[in-house]
Every structure is written in structure tokens, then in C-alpha cells.
Write a protein that holds these residues in place. Structure first.
Motif, PDB file in Angstrom:
ATOM      1  N   ALA A  39      -3.639   4.885  12.512  1.00 48.09           N
ATOM      2  CA  ALA A  39      -4.044   6.430  11.974  1.00 48.09           C
ATOM      3  C   ALA A  39      -3.647   7.446  12.714  1.00 48.09           C
ATOM      4  O   ALA A  39      -3.155   8.580  12.732  1.00 48.09           O
ATOM      5  CB  ALA A  39      -5.339   6.450  11.398  1.00 48.09           C
ATOM      6  N   ALA A  40      -4.113   7.317  14.193  1.00 46.46           N
ATOM      7  CA  ALA A  40      -3.702   8.195  15.277  1.00 46.46           C
ATOM      8  C   ALA A  40      -2.152   8.470  15.334  1.00 46.46           C
ATOM      9  O   ALA A  40      -1.791   9.675  15.639  1.00 46.46           O
ATOM     10  CB  ALA A  40      -4.600   7.999  16.502  1.00 46.46           C
ATOM     11  N   ILE A  41      -1.447   7.322  15.328  1.00 48.41           N
ATOM     12  CA  ILE A  41      -0.246   7.454  15.399  1.00 48.41           C
ATOM     13  C   ILE A  41       0.385   8.175  14.258  1.00 48.41           C
ATOM     14  O   ILE A  41       1.547   9.297  14.572  1.00 48.41           O
ATOM     15  CB  ILE A  41       0.553   6.057  15.412  1.00 48.41           C
ATOM     16  N   TYR A  42       0.025   8.010  12.968  1.00 46.43           N
ATOM     17  CA  TYR A  42       0.474   8.605  12.075  1.00 46.43           C
ATOM     18  C   TYR A  42      -0.002  10.178  11.986  1.00 46.43           C
ATOM     19  O   TYR A  42       0.873  11.071  11.482  1.00 46.43           O
ATOM     20  CB  TYR A  42      -0.153   8.162  10.735  1.00 46.43           C
ATOM     21  N   ARG A  43      -1.038  10.586  12.508  1.00 47.92           N
ATOM     22  CA  ARG A  43      -1.313  11.869  12.802  1.00 47.92           C
ATOM     23  C   ARG A  43      -0.321  12.680  13.951  1.00 47.92           C
ATOM     24  O   ARG A  43      -0.128  13.752  13.725  1.00 47.92           O
ATOM     25  CB  ARG A  43      -2.681  12.048  13.141  1.00 47.92           C
ATOM     26  N   TRP A  44       0.056  11.872  14.802  1.00 48.49           N
ATOM     27  CA  TRP A  44       0.860  12.339  15.821  1.00 48.49           C
ATOM     28  C   TRP A  44       2.141  12.594  15.287  1.00 48.49           C
ATOM     29  O   TRP A  44       2.829  13.451  15.563  1.00 48.49           O
ATOM     30  CB  TRP A  44       1.113  11.358  16.896  1.00 48.49           C
ATOM     31  N   ASP A  67       6.632   2.240  10.045  1.00 43.52           N
ATOM     32  CA  ASP A  67       5.918   3.463  10.432  1.00 43.52           C
ATOM     33  C   ASP A  67       6.585   4.613  10.492  1.00 43.52           C
ATOM     34  O   ASP A  67       6.744   5.551   9.700  1.00 43.52           O
ATOM     35  CB  ASP A  67       5.076   3.337  11.385  1.00 43.52           C
ATOM     36  N   ARG A  68       7.671   4.799  11.691  1.00 41.98           N
ATOM     37  CA  ARG A  68       8.410   5.948  11.708  1.00 41.98           C
ATOM     38  C   ARG A  68       9.602   6.084  10.505  1.00 41.98           C
ATOM     39  O   ARG A  68       9.603   7.105  10.167  1.00 41.98           O
ATOM     40  CB  ARG A  68       9.079   5.925  12.985  1.00 41.98           C
ATOM     41  N   THR A  69      10.108   5.054  10.055  1.00 42.62           N
ATOM     42  CA  THR A  69      10.855   4.799   9.241  1.00 42.62           C
ATOM     43  C   THR A  69      10.317   5.386   7.821  1.00 42.62           C
ATOM     44  O   THR A  69      10.812   6.069   6.905  1.00 42.62           O
ATOM     45  CB  THR A  69      11.661   3.482   8.927  1.00 42.62           C
ATOM     46  N   GLY A  70       8.980   4.586   7.799  1.00 47.13           N
ATOM     47  CA  GLY A  70       8.248   4.962   6.481  1.00 47.13           C
ATOM     48  C   GLY A  70       8.027   6.406   6.449  1.00 47.13           C
ATOM     49  O   GLY A  70       7.833   6.954   5.116  1.00 47.13           O
ATOM     50  N   ALA A 129      -3.891   9.543   6.823  1.00 41.96           N
ATOM     51  CA  ALA A 129      -4.061  10.069   8.044  1.00 41.96           C
ATOM     52  C   ALA A 129      -3.036  11.257   8.327  1.00 41.96           C
ATOM     53  O   ALA A 129      -3.444  12.160   8.516  1.00 41.96           O
ATOM     54  CB  ALA A 129      -4.174   9.166   9.004  1.00 41.96           C
ATOM     55  N   ALA A 130      -1.867  10.634   7.881  1.00 39.62           N
ATOM     56  CA  ALA A 130      -0.586  11.881   8.077  1.00 39.62           C
ATOM     57  C   ALA A 130      -0.749  12.828   7.058  1.00 39.62           C
ATOM     58  O   ALA A 130      -0.617  14.138   7.429  1.00 39.62           O
ATOM     59  CB  ALA A 130       0.625  10.951   7.691  1.00 39.62           C
ATOM     60  N   TYR A 131      -1.157  12.525   5.709  1.00 41.92           N
ATOM     61  CA  TYR A 131      -1.335  13.443   4.582  1.00 41.92           C
ATOM     62  C   TYR A 131      -2.452  14.431   5.048  1.00 41.92           C
ATOM     63  O   TYR A 131      -2.324  15.689   4.773  1.00 41.92           O
ATOM     64  CB  TYR A 131      -1.619  13.067   3.551  1.00 41.92           C
ATOM     65  N   ASP A 132      -3.680  14.013   5.452  1.00 45.78           N
ATOM     66  CA  ASP A 132      -4.720  14.805   5.762  1.00 45.78           C
ATOM     67  C   ASP A 132      -4.351  15.695   6.898  1.00 45.78           C
ATOM     68  O   ASP A 132      -4.676  17.113   6.980  1.00 45.78           O
ATOM     69  CB  ASP A 132      -5.809  13.962   6.313  1.00 45.78           C
ATOM     70  N   GLU A 133      -3.438  15.343   8.022  1.00 47.11           N
ATOM     71  CA  GLU A 133      -3.055  16.030   9.221  1.00 47.11           C
ATOM     72  C   GLU A 133      -2.248  17.095   8.656  1.00 47.11           C
ATOM     73  O   GLU A 133      -2.177  18.340   9.100  1.00 47.11           O
ATOM     74  CB  GLU A 133      -2.442  15.379  10.049  1.00 47.11           C
ATOM     75  N   VAL A 134      -1.154  17.077   7.707  1.00 48.77           N
ATOM     76  CA  VAL A 134      -0.347  17.991   7.057  1.00 48.77           C
ATOM     77  C   VAL A 134      -1.086  19.086   6.459  1.00 48.77           C
ATOM     78  O   VAL A 134      -1.058  20.214   6.770  1.00 48.77           O
ATOM     79  CB  VAL A 134       0.319  17.223   5.957  1.00 48.77           C
ATOM     80  N   GLY A 165      -1.590  23.291   5.785  1.00 49.51           N
ATOM     81  CA  GLY A 165      -2.150  23.538   4.324  1.00 49.51           C
ATOM     82  C   GLY A 165      -1.516  23.063   3.255  1.00 49.51           C
ATOM     83  O   GLY A 165      -2.165  22.711   2.145  1.00 49.51           O
ATOM     84  N   SER A 166      -0.116  22.590   3.231  1.00 47.60           N
ATOM     85  CA  SER A 166       0.545  21.935   2.171  1.00 47.60           C
ATOM     86  C   SER A 166       1.770  21.124   2.817  1.00 47.60           C
ATOM     87  O   SER A 166       2.134  21.521   3.953  1.00 47.60           O
ATOM     88  CB  SER A 166       0.859  23.070   1.226  1.00 47.60           C
ATOM     89  N   PHE A 167       2.374  20.481   2.191  1.00 46.98           N
ATOM     90  CA  PHE A 167       3.424  19.751   2.633  1.00 46.98           C
ATOM     91  C   PHE A 167       4.876  20.599   2.810  1.00 46.98           C
ATOM     92  O   PHE A 167       5.472  20.485   3.591  1.00 46.98           O
ATOM     93  CB  PHE A 167       4.199  18.432   1.621  1.00 46.98           C
ATOM     94  N   ASP A 168       4.714  21.690   1.879  1.00 47.14           N
ATOM     95  CA  ASP A 168       5.957  22.653   1.806  1.00 47.14           C
ATOM     96  C   ASP A 168       5.746  23.262   3.314  1.00 47.14           C
ATOM     97  O   ASP A 168       6.745  23.655   3.864  1.00 47.14           O
ATOM     98  CB  ASP A 168       5.775  23.571   0.618  1.00 47.14           C
TER      99      ASP A 168
END
Length: 217
Positions: free
Chosen positions: A74-79, A114-117, A181-186, A191-194
Motif C-alpha cells: 500500500a505504501a508503494i501505491y501511495r508513492w 503494480d506499476r503496469t497496473g 491506497a493509491a486512490y485515497d492518496e490521489v 482532491g480528484s483524479f482530474d
């Protein structure tokens, strides 16, 4: 299959150390190869995961055990979202896909999950695909790689029998909690994916319009 596609561009998300440890790409034709590494040797969790998966330092499992393998992933995805190098490479990859001269385009990392994902998530979101469909596509990776995952797990345990399956299996899978984890960090940072596409990856409206023109019917 790749021969029929007639690849124009291949984006390689691996670091030099991964390329040196793995087999060379077997490419059909003469596509343009662009190196856009998503890797940070200074990131302790990322380095520990890479060392275990590449078989360089199976003792790095101890580093992962401190916070637990799922938390490490999860930490990697936040990174992926906040790391300067990650943002630069993911943004550059999308800009390549927005240029028709680079299509068809293939992108890959070492494990292809992961990176590809995450790059797949970025591209599909930019194209307007529904989040539920993106999540289902991401999680489908587990079913498609099940036999390979078991072979890798057995090989790692054969090299170092003390490796705990509970610590290693989370590194070989994709999980909804990693994506969350990545979505939450976004949302936390942009504020949003955009906002992430614009401010995090440096993509303009012109980039996104060209991407949609090139990849949508």
C-alpha cells in the motif's frame, strides 16, 4: 499476437537493476523503446520488495515484516501518486500514448501488475472508463497469473525455506486495498483524479483530448 499488432512503441517501467537481473525483452519488429523507470532506490519499502522479488536479498523479508507486506505494498501505491520520479514517468507514458505516432504502444514492468497496473488505471480513467470496471480489470490479474504466482512462490521458498508464505504472497498479488491506497492518496493530495492528471502528472487538456481521439472509437 504482438507481431499482428505491429508495435510502434514499447515503454519499459523497469529500473536498470531489474533489467540486468531479468531476461532481455523479446520484441517483434523494431518498435521505439522508451525507458521510463518507476523506481526509487531511496524508498526503503520499494527497495525491500524489489530485492525479495528479484531474488537479490531474500533476507529483506525482515524489512517488510516490520510493517507487514500488505501495508508495504500500500505504501508503494501511495508513492506511485506522490513520488516525483513516479509522477514524471507515468506522465511521460501518457503523453507518449497521446501521440498517434507511438501507437500501437505496449508498456510493462517486471511483474506486470503494480506499476503496469497503476499506469493502466491512469490511462483508463483518463479515457473515462468507470471506476468499478477499472477495479474489476485490475483484480482480474490474480486469476490470470495464478499458476505463475505459485511457481514463483515455490521457487523463492526453495532458495530460502524460512520465507513465510504469508509474507511473500501479498507481494505477488494485486489487492483492492493496494488500489484503494493509491486512490485515497490521489484524493488527499489532489482532491480528484482530474486534479492528479493535471497537477500530479502535468497533463493538459490537449494531451487528454488527443489520448481520447487516438484510443476511443
Amino acid at each position: 499476437m504482438l507481431e499482428k499488432l505491429g508495435l510502434a512503441c514499447v515503454v519499459d517501467l523497469r529500473d536498470d537493476s531489474e533489467i540486468a537481473a531479468g531476461p532481455a525483452d523479446r520484441l517483434v519488429g523494431e518498435p521505439r523503446v522508451v525507458r521510463l523507470p518507476v523506481y526509487d532506490a531511496a524508498h526503503p519499502v520499494f527497495t525491500a520488495v524489489a530485492e525479495v522479488l528479484l531474488g537479490h536479498d531474500l533476507g529483506a523479508e525482515a524489512t517488510l515484516a516490520v510493517q507487514g507486506s500488505p501495508a508495504a505494498m500500500a505504501a508503494i501505491y501511495r508513492w506511485f501518486v506522490t513520488g516525483e520520479g513516479a509522477r514524471a514517468s507515468f506522465g511521460a507514458a501518457v503523453r507518449l500514448a497521446a501521440d498517434a505516432e507511438n501507437l500501437p504502444l505496449l508498456f510493462h514492468c517486471t511483474a506486470g501488475k503494480d506499476r503496469t497496473g497503476w499506469l493502466s488505471v491512469v490511462l483508463l480513467t483518463a479515457l473515462g472508463v468507470d471506476e468499478a470496471a477499472i477495479r474489476a480489470d485490475y483484480l482480474r490479474t490474480n486469476a490470470q497469473t495464478e499458476s505463475l504466482r505459485e511457481v514463483v512462490l515455490q521457487a523463492m521458498q526453495a532458495r530460502q525455506p524460512v520465507l513465510a508464505e504469508a509474507a511473500i504472497r501479498p507481494l505477488l498479488e494485486v489487492r483492492g486495498e493496494y488500489l484503494d491506497a493509491a486512490y485515497d492518496e490521489v484524493r488527499r493530495v489532489h482532491g480528484s483524479f482530474d486534479g492528479y492528471l493535471r497537477d500530479g502528472l502535468g497533463l493538459t487538456g490537449a494531451h487528454l483530448a488527443a489520448l481520447r481521439d487516438n484510443l476511443l472509437d
